[in-house]
Design a protein around this motif. Structure first.
Motif, PDB file in Angstrom:
ATOM      1  N   TYR A  12       4.188  10.646 -10.547  1.00 18.34           N
ATOM      2  CA  TYR A  12       3.459   9.790 -11.579  1.00 18.34           C
ATOM      3  C   TYR A  12       2.699  10.909 -12.641  1.00 18.34           C
ATOM      4  O   TYR A  12       2.097  11.961 -11.779  1.00 18.34           O
ATOM      5  CB  TYR A  12       2.490   8.611 -11.442  1.00 18.34           C
ATOM      6  N   GLY A  13       2.332  10.751 -13.689  1.00 22.26           N
ATOM      7  CA  GLY A  13       1.222  11.419 -14.380  1.00 22.26           C
ATOM      8  C   GLY A  13       0.138  10.472 -14.487  1.00 22.26           C
ATOM      9  O   GLY A  13      -0.103   9.438 -13.853  1.00 22.26           O
ATOM     10  N   LEU A  14      -0.862  11.071 -15.146  1.00 14.40           N
ATOM     11  CA  LEU A  14      -2.028  10.275 -15.564  1.00 14.40           C
ATOM     12  C   LEU A  14      -2.525  10.243 -17.117  1.00 14.40           C
ATOM     13  O   LEU A  14      -2.373  11.302 -17.552  1.00 14.40           O
ATOM     14  CB  LEU A  14      -3.308  10.732 -14.728  1.00 14.40           C
ATOM     15  N   SER A  67      -1.953  12.560 -22.351  1.00  7.07           N
ATOM     16  CA  SER A  67      -1.580  13.282 -20.956  1.00  7.07           C
ATOM     17  C   SER A  67      -2.913  13.985 -20.727  1.00  7.07           C
ATOM     18  O   SER A  67      -3.044  14.852 -21.387  1.00  7.07           O
ATOM     19  CB  SER A  67      -0.305  13.823 -20.955  1.00  7.07           C
ATOM     20  N   LEU A  68      -3.562  13.674 -19.659  1.00  8.87           N
ATOM     21  CA  LEU A  68      -4.615  14.319 -19.318  1.00  8.87           C
ATOM     22  C   LEU A  68      -4.204  15.479 -18.500  1.00  8.87           C
ATOM     23  O   LEU A  68      -3.372  15.668 -17.861  1.00  8.87           O
ATOM     24  CB  LEU A  68      -5.396  13.474 -18.113  1.00  8.87           C
ATOM     25  N   VAL A 111      -3.447  17.310 -22.604  1.00  2.00           N
ATOM     26  CA  VAL A 111      -2.357  18.223 -22.933  1.00  2.00           C
ATOM     27  C   VAL A 111      -1.867  17.733 -24.198  1.00  2.00           C
ATOM     28  O   VAL A 111      -1.289  18.592 -24.814  1.00  2.00           O
ATOM     29  CB  VAL A 111      -1.372  18.312 -21.531  1.00  2.00           C
ATOM     30  N   ALA A 112      -1.491  16.762 -24.357  1.00  2.00           N
ATOM     31  CA  ALA A 112      -0.482  16.127 -25.336  1.00  2.00           C
ATOM     32  C   ALA A 112      -1.108  14.742 -25.965  1.00  2.00           C
ATOM     33  O   ALA A 112      -1.578  13.985 -24.999  1.00  2.00           O
ATOM     34  CB  ALA A 112       0.881  16.231 -24.904  1.00  2.00           C
ATOM     35  N   ARG A 113      -0.411  14.293 -26.964  1.00  2.00           N
ATOM     36  CA  ARG A 113      -0.811  12.972 -27.435  1.00  2.00           C
ATOM     37  C   ARG A 113       0.352  12.515 -27.965  1.00  2.00           C
ATOM     38  O   ARG A 113       1.253  13.030 -28.720  1.00  2.00           O
ATOM     39  CB  ARG A 113      -2.086  12.801 -28.243  1.00  2.00           C
ATOM     40  N   ARG A 139       0.982  18.698 -29.009  1.00  2.00           N
ATOM     41  CA  ARG A 139       0.568  19.335 -27.912  1.00  2.00           C
ATOM     42  C   ARG A 139      -0.807  19.538 -28.331  1.00  2.00           C
ATOM     43  O   ARG A 139      -0.969  20.157 -29.371  1.00  2.00           O
ATOM     44  CB  ARG A 139       1.293  20.654 -27.719  1.00  2.00           C
ATOM     45  N   LEU A 140      -1.705  19.256 -27.364  1.00  4.62           N
ATOM     46  CA  LEU A 140      -3.086  19.444 -27.625  1.00  4.62           C
ATOM     47  C   LEU A 140      -3.726  20.616 -26.858  1.00  4.62           C
ATOM     48  O   LEU A 140      -4.979  21.246 -27.510  1.00  4.62           O
ATOM     49  CB  LEU A 140      -4.060  18.239 -27.303  1.00  4.62           C
ATOM     50  N   SER A 141      -3.000  20.984 -25.796  1.00  6.44           N
ATOM     51  CA  SER A 141      -3.585  22.254 -24.957  1.00  6.44           C
ATOM     52  C   SER A 141      -2.599  22.803 -24.430  1.00  6.44           C
ATOM     53  O   SER A 141      -1.443  22.282 -24.072  1.00  6.44           O
ATOM     54  CB  SER A 141      -4.800  21.847 -24.213  1.00  6.44           C
TER      55      SER A 141
END
Length: 231
Positions: A12-14, A67-68, A111-113, A139-141
């Protein structure tokens, strides 16, 4: 026969899910956001029906997902994972942006939204499954995204009871470290340091004893739900 520990092998992701409606803005931490098709770009997320966020998504017909990153703080994860949006403004004091439709999302430690328009929903009993089309993605970072395994193994996090994967966390957990020292240890051995870990959200207080009336700064539970651990 069902070995519930088998569910720990599922990756899973968080993520932080958020939406905005007549009841204000709401959000929660999930591990169920996932891409389901590439053409068109469709995703799904399962949200507990008792969560205020689920009702706001149903009302608004849209939501955002972030996405954290691995560096995301337990303060952020805990705020969205262990409090109710009806009672607490989870977005304060974090950096918040809005998408083209005015839907909020956390713009830090991520990381992304994604922005999603809901096209269908399925009642799964305890949860609502929202299926939708991605209308914005950014993409945020360049940070590494946090996996659910990383959240547990490195962050020491716990699974909220309303989460889809709660059964995988409440059965088969490792036995916590012993709180007693070795009475036969050599007198020159380094002094063992202890702390207290919240059994609900995983927050650790690095103190010998918790004071009366203490409550977890992340999820708000009392000292009776903390376990003594070796640091």
């Amino acid at each position: 026969m069902i070995d519930v520990n088998a569910f720990r092998s599922i990756s899973y992701g968080l993520y932080l899910i958020a939406s905005h409606g007549d009841g204000g803005r709401a959000g929660c931490t999930v591990n169920t956001f996932t891409q389901v098709t590439s053409d068109p770009l469709q995703v799904s997320v399962a949200v507990n029906k008792d969560n205020h966020t689920a009702s706001i998504i149903e009302q608004a017909g849209r939501y955002t997902a972030v996405s954290l990153s691995q560096d995301a703080s337990m303060d952020l994860i805990g705020k969205f994972g262990f409090f109710c949006s009806r009672d607490v403004d989870k977005f304060e004091p974090f950096a918040v942006e809005t998408d083209a439709s005015g839907c909020p999302y956390i713009a830090e430690q991520a990381v992304a939204r994604f922005s999603v328009e809901v096209t269908d929903s399925v009642d799964l009993g305890t949860h609502m499954l929202f299926i939708g089309t991605v209308v914005e993605a950014e993409r945020l970072s360049d940070d590494e995204p946090m996996t659910y395994a990383y959240y547990h193994a490195v962050k020491g996090g716990k699974t909220p009871p309303k989460a889809s994967s709660f059964i995988a966390d409440r059965i088969g957990d490792a036995v916590p470290p012993s709180a007693s020292g070795d009475a036969d240890a050599h007198e020159d051995a380094p002094k063992i340091r202890y702390g207290w870990r919240c059994t609900i959200c995983g927050h650790v207080e690095e103190v010998d004893e918790l004071p009366d009336g203490f409550s977890c700064p992340i999820c708000g539970v009392g000292k009776e739900l903390f376990e003594k651990i070796e640091l």
